[in-house]
Design a protein around this motif. Structure first.
Motif, PDB file in Angstrom:
ATOM      1  N   LEU A 280      66.851  23.307  72.648  1.00 44.84           N
ATOM      2  CA  LEU A 280      67.872  23.713  73.535  1.00 44.84           C
ATOM      3  C   LEU A 280      67.928  23.081  74.908  1.00 44.84           C
ATOM      4  CD1 LEU A 280      68.397  27.531  73.107  1.00 44.84           C
ATOM      5  CD2 LEU A 280      70.033  25.680  73.155  1.00 44.84           C
ATOM      6  N   ILE A 309      64.070  20.970  83.896  1.00 43.01           N
ATOM      7  CA  ILE A 309      64.640  22.514  83.356  1.00 43.01           C
ATOM      8  C   ILE A 309      63.914  23.408  82.965  1.00 43.01           C
ATOM      9  CG2 ILE A 309      66.455  23.242  81.688  1.00 43.01           C
ATOM     10  CD1 ILE A 309      67.484  20.237  81.439  1.00 43.01           C
ATOM     11  N   LYS A 311      60.520  24.393  79.768  1.00 39.02           N
ATOM     12  CA  LYS A 311      60.022  24.020  78.565  1.00 39.02           C
ATOM     13  C   LYS A 311      59.935  25.263  77.534  1.00 39.02           C
ATOM     14  CE  LYS A 311      55.331  25.022  80.162  1.00 39.02           C
ATOM     15  NZ  LYS A 311      53.812  24.300  80.319  1.00 39.02           N
ATOM     16  N   GLU A 313      58.351  26.910  73.711  1.00 39.27           N
ATOM     17  CA  GLU A 313      57.375  26.752  72.704  1.00 39.27           C
ATOM     18  C   GLU A 313      57.605  27.843  71.478  1.00 39.27           C
ATOM     19  OE1 GLU A 313      54.222  26.189  76.277  1.00 39.27           O
ATOM     20  OE2 GLU A 313      54.282  28.281  75.187  1.00 39.27           O
ATOM     21  N   GLU A 314      57.481  27.350  70.418  1.00 35.82           N
ATOM     22  CA  GLU A 314      58.006  28.037  69.087  1.00 35.82           C
ATOM     23  C   GLU A 314      56.851  27.937  68.310  1.00 35.82           C
ATOM     24  OE1 GLU A 314      60.946  29.485  68.108  1.00 35.82           O
ATOM     25  OE2 GLU A 314      61.716  29.068  69.939  1.00 35.82           O
TER      26      GLU A 314
ATOM     27  N   LYS B  81      74.369  27.776  81.435  1.00 36.82           N
ATOM     28  CA  LYS B  81      74.526  27.081  80.419  1.00 36.82           C
ATOM     29  C   LYS B  81      73.426  27.250  79.474  1.00 36.82           C
ATOM     30  CE  LYS B  81      74.336  22.778  79.826  1.00 36.82           C
ATOM     31  NZ  LYS B  81      74.167  21.235  79.870  1.00 36.82           N
ATOM     32  N   PHE B  82      72.140  27.059  79.972  1.00 34.96           N
ATOM     33  CA  PHE B  82      70.933  27.296  79.185  1.00 34.96           C
ATOM     34  C   PHE B  82      70.732  28.624  78.784  1.00 34.96           C
ATOM     35  CE2 PHE B  82      70.081  23.079  81.182  1.00 34.96           C
ATOM     36  CZ  PHE B  82      70.049  22.338  80.062  1.00 34.96           C
ATOM     37  N   GLU B  85      72.661  30.053  76.130  1.00 40.87           N
ATOM     38  CA  GLU B  85      72.484  29.405  74.892  1.00 40.87           C
ATOM     39  C   GLU B  85      71.004  30.216  74.234  1.00 40.87           C
ATOM     40  OE1 GLU B  85      73.471  26.415  72.643  1.00 40.87           O
ATOM     41  OE2 GLU B  85      73.838  24.873  74.117  1.00 40.87           O
ATOM     42  N   ILE B  86      70.169  30.234  75.173  1.00 35.46           N
ATOM     43  CA  ILE B  86      68.670  30.678  74.812  1.00 35.46           C
ATOM     44  C   ILE B  86      69.102  32.065  74.291  1.00 35.46           C
ATOM     45  CG2 ILE B  86      66.527  31.398  75.665  1.00 35.46           C
ATOM     46  CD1 ILE B  86      66.681  28.963  77.850  1.00 35.46           C
ATOM     47  N   LYS B  89      70.395  32.449  70.717  1.00 38.43           N
ATOM     48  CA  LYS B  89      69.845  31.796  69.525  1.00 38.43           C
ATOM     49  C   LYS B  89      68.161  32.422  69.483  1.00 38.43           C
ATOM     50  CE  LYS B  89      72.038  27.647  68.988  1.00 38.43           C
ATOM     51  NZ  LYS B  89      72.326  26.069  69.089  1.00 38.43           N
ATOM     52  N   PRO B  91      65.301  34.514  68.149  1.00 34.30           N
ATOM     53  CA  PRO B  91      65.000  35.142  66.840  1.00 34.30           C
ATOM     54  C   PRO B  91      65.162  36.478  66.873  1.00 34.30           C
ATOM     55  CG  PRO B  91      62.905  34.315  67.887  1.00 34.30           C
ATOM     56  CD  PRO B  91      63.813  33.993  68.776  1.00 34.30           C
ATOM     57  N   LYS B 111      58.245  34.924  68.395  1.00 38.75           N
ATOM     58  CA  LYS B 111      57.224  33.721  68.486  1.00 38.75           C
ATOM     59  C   LYS B 111      57.751  32.781  69.278  1.00 38.75           C
ATOM     60  CE  LYS B 111      53.604  35.265  65.570  1.00 38.75           C
ATOM     61  NZ  LYS B 111      52.737  34.926  64.477  1.00 38.75           N
ATOM     62  N   SER B 112      58.813  32.872  70.099  1.00 40.03           N
ATOM     63  CA  SER B 112      59.646  31.996  70.750  1.00 40.03           C
ATOM     64  C   SER B 112      59.394  32.293  72.336  1.00 40.03           C
ATOM     65  CB  SER B 112      61.061  32.200  70.343  1.00 40.03           C
ATOM     66  OG  SER B 112      61.763  31.149  70.956  1.00 40.03           O
ATOM     67  N   GLU B 113      59.061  31.296  73.102  1.00 40.29           N
ATOM     68  CA  GLU B 113      58.913  31.444  74.405  1.00 40.29           C
ATOM     69  C   GLU B 113      59.548  30.257  75.252  1.00 40.29           C
ATOM     70  OE1 GLU B 113      54.843  32.375  75.127  1.00 40.29           O
ATOM     71  OE2 GLU B 113      55.238  32.496  77.459  1.00 40.29           O
ATOM     72  N   PHE B 114      60.196  30.613  76.217  1.00 41.03           N
ATOM     73  CA  PHE B 114      61.052  29.561  77.192  1.00 41.03           C
ATOM     74  C   PHE B 114      60.647  29.737  78.554  1.00 41.03           C
ATOM     75  CE2 PHE B 114      64.307  28.005  74.476  1.00 41.03           C
ATOM     76  CZ  PHE B 114      64.519  28.906  73.419  1.00 41.03           C
ATOM     77  N   HIS B 115      60.315  28.734  79.207  1.00 37.38           N
ATOM     78  CA  HIS B 115      60.076  28.668  80.548  1.00 37.38           C
ATOM     79  C   HIS B 115      61.043  27.804  81.307  1.00 37.38           C
ATOM     80  CE1 HIS B 115      55.951  29.903  79.045  1.00 37.38           C
ATOM     81  NE2 HIS B 115      56.187  29.058  78.148  1.00 37.38           N
ATOM     82  N   LEU B 116      61.548  28.515  82.313  1.00 31.97           N
ATOM     83  CA  LEU B 116      62.625  28.019  83.051  1.00 31.97           C
ATOM     84  C   LEU B 116      62.509  28.152  84.561  1.00 31.97           C
ATOM     85  CD1 LEU B 116      65.777  29.525  81.418  1.00 31.97           C
ATOM     86  CD2 LEU B 116      65.160  27.046  81.068  1.00 31.97           C
ATOM     87  N   ILE B 117      62.845  27.254  85.232  1.00 38.59           N
ATOM     88  CA  ILE B 117      62.676  27.360  86.654  1.00 38.59           C
ATOM     89  C   ILE B 117      64.150  27.728  87.097  1.00 38.59           C
ATOM     90  CG2 ILE B 117      62.145  26.011  88.974  1.00 38.59           C
ATOM     91  CD1 ILE B 117      61.330  23.881  86.408  1.00 38.59           C
TER      92      ILE B 117
END
Lengths: 378, 378
Positions: A280, A309, A311, A313-314, B81-82, B85-86, B89, B91, B111-117
């Protein structure tokens, strides 16, 4: 001169098919038109962009029901865009079409009357000649699957034109369809009963996509004739002609590795969704790269990193992981395309190391093989 | 610092609303983000393109059900935008969002992990100030109708900016909404019980179109506050702010003719379809002109002629034709827009001669008046 009346909805169905071959940027002006040929037997519509030609036949009578009343047989070419829109918007389901002198064409329905200037049908190109010696047939829904599973992998670049097509190879009673853009490859093998001889043809990807749109669902057989420069698909009352691509298709059989160091079995849908999320934040990136790594257990980690932007992890639980531990990077788009082609089943991914091409196939059979080249990032 | 978990679907609903205000071409960079404010009461999302600002509130608890568990209140701005979308989507339906040091934002689900600034919420513009003295309310579905019946007639040209908006005038207990691009005019009058005072405001057409998209169907009232430079619409947990257009809206009341020479009553849908067909061959034409003529009977003829392509003649049976015989030409597009606004009912068309503006209205009431200027061709 020509005159007939017809059930509007049947004419519309025929137009829907042949319109798919008509381009607004036609190479020769008459190809912006649709040719109409009326005989006592019925009406034949022809549309073409010179690469693809589609012909649809509407019988005068079907199952005892009269669809067309032919008053005077004849031919005319009418501007596709206008003719199609006019027929679609007519006020009643009965249409009378009449050609009088000087190609004047009159279309009447209810209290609506259109007068169009047609073109001479004699100026419309003849149909391609197709010799019927290389002929076999495939159920329509199977043909649609074969197209869907391969055509996405053709090259979109004209630098090697032959790669913009799908290679159809008949050998030993099998049809082997292969597409590659040199970064990935899709191959589908199908055993067919009525297949004899050995020959190949490269069918333009665009033609297969258009063909797919006019194939009706269901197992009605589609007859396929592979001639020297043309392929013909016959489905019910529709004929679909496409030119073939010239040039030698590369021998791709040796690209597919014969031994493997890491084997991962995983649910295709779970993997597809994880890759989709992992990519994404990297969508802007042309290559849209994700990393894939196994550990000693059954957990597969998929990750991506876009410095500006963020990172992702899945982790997904694989069904089985065998062989060497692996870290590899690849295009998320290619992986998602391949997984969609295998369509939600459990998939086996076989790796030969992080710098070697790897393949995906269904856990149940070898009919479809998807090959992807990795990207150097680890 | 901030931390909470939330039901994903509720967060998505809120995002769907506020995303409509976010533009990828934001005037100031922080407006490409969505502001998230978390308090013990719940979560507030804000999106803005500086013309329109939308705020959506998700309560921590609703009908005894916990929607958000607030662990630490706080604020952050995330790339719209991100973020959208995150969330879409993820899980699972449970999301944890946490901001740690340096605006680091972590989004976890399954088990999904996003790191945004993220960006500092203090840099996000404040909401417009709106004084609540000019206030009334309209049922949501009525408000949607009023917008649909007028907004299409605003000018798309910036040469007179005030005409790109819809003039909302409150007078004598009525709300009068008027839009014109100087070739046609749409006016909708609505009597409202809670309407006092006399004032006007010009609301940008684009704002009304976006507002229409977030209004839910049904008759729940929408509160409207018309301040000096801003209008605020409150619908449930959503606040929609729009700037108003400056400049004097022209006095259009005298444009509407008070007497008529020819009166035609006709089914709106029948006329719409006939005009649509009659204009088929003239679509390339910028003005897309059709001719309309009455004879001594009740038959109305609509026709058009495009010398290079052909011509069309349509006849329709009117319900009533009174007054002088008439031949007039007008833009098919304007006529179709007006008929769609009146929406399939029987319509009355009142003409004052072939060179004068004419009006359309429902045969049942005068709430909507559509005015069109003819074109000189006869």
């Amino acid at each position: 001169m020509m005159k007939f009346d017809i059930v509007r909805d049947r004419l519309l169905d025929g137009l829907n098919d042949v319109m798919k071959a008509v381009s607004s940027k036609a190479a020769i002006p008459i190809l912006t038109g649709i040719k109409i040929d009326v005989t006592e037997e019925g009406l034949r519509l022809t549309g073409s962009d010179s690469d693809i030609t589609i012909q649809s036949f509407i019988p005068a009578e079907e199952d005892g029901e009269q669809i067309i009343r032919v008053i005077e047989p004849g031919s005319i070419v009418l501007q596709a865009k206008f003719f199609n829109e006019i027929i679609r918007k007519l006020p009643t389901n009965d249409v009378v079409i009449e050609v009088t002198g000087h190609l004047q064409t009159h279309i009447r329905s209810g209290k609506s009357e259109f007068h169009l200037i047609g073109s001479d049908a004699d100026e419309y190109p003849l149909l391609p000649q197709v010799e019927e010696d290389r002929k076999f047939s495939i159920p329509g829904d199977l043909l649609k699957s074969i197209i869907r599973e391969t055509v996405f992998a053709v090259s979109s670049s004209e630098s090697r034109p032959v790669l913009t097509g799908v290679n159809w190879q008949v050998a030993e009673g099998e049809l082997i369809c292969t597409a590659t853009d040199s970064h990935r490859l899709a191959r589908r093998k199908t055993s067919l009963e009525n297949l004899a001889g050995e020959y190949t043809a490269v069918i333009p990807g665009k033609s297969l996509q258009e063909l797919s749109k006019i194939l009706v669902d269901g197992s009605t057989p589609v007859d396929i004739v592979l001639a020297n420069q043309q392929v013909l698909f016959k489905s019910g009352n529709v004929l679909f002609f496409s030119r073939l691509l010239e040039g030698n298709y590369p021998d791709t059989s040796r690209l597919i590795p014969s031994e493997y160091k890491t084997n991962v079995t995983v649910n295709g849908k779970t993997l597809l969704q994880a890759i989709d999320r992992a990519s994404l934040l990297a969508r802007e990136d042309r290559y849209n790269i994700v990393k894939f790594s196994t550990d000693e257990g059954k957990v597969v980690e998929i990750s991506s990193n876009s410095p500006e932007i963020g990172k992702v992890e899945e982790q997904i639980e694989a069904i089985e992981v065998d062989g060497e531990e692996l870290k590899i990077s690849f295009s998320a788009k290619y992986m998602m395309d391949a997984l969609k082609a295998i369509d939600g089943q459990d998939v086996v991914i076989q790796f030969t190391g992080s710098m070697r091409p790897f393949i995906l196939k269904s856990a149940h059979d070898d009919a479809i093989i998807q090959l992807i080249l990795p990207v150097r990032t680890y």
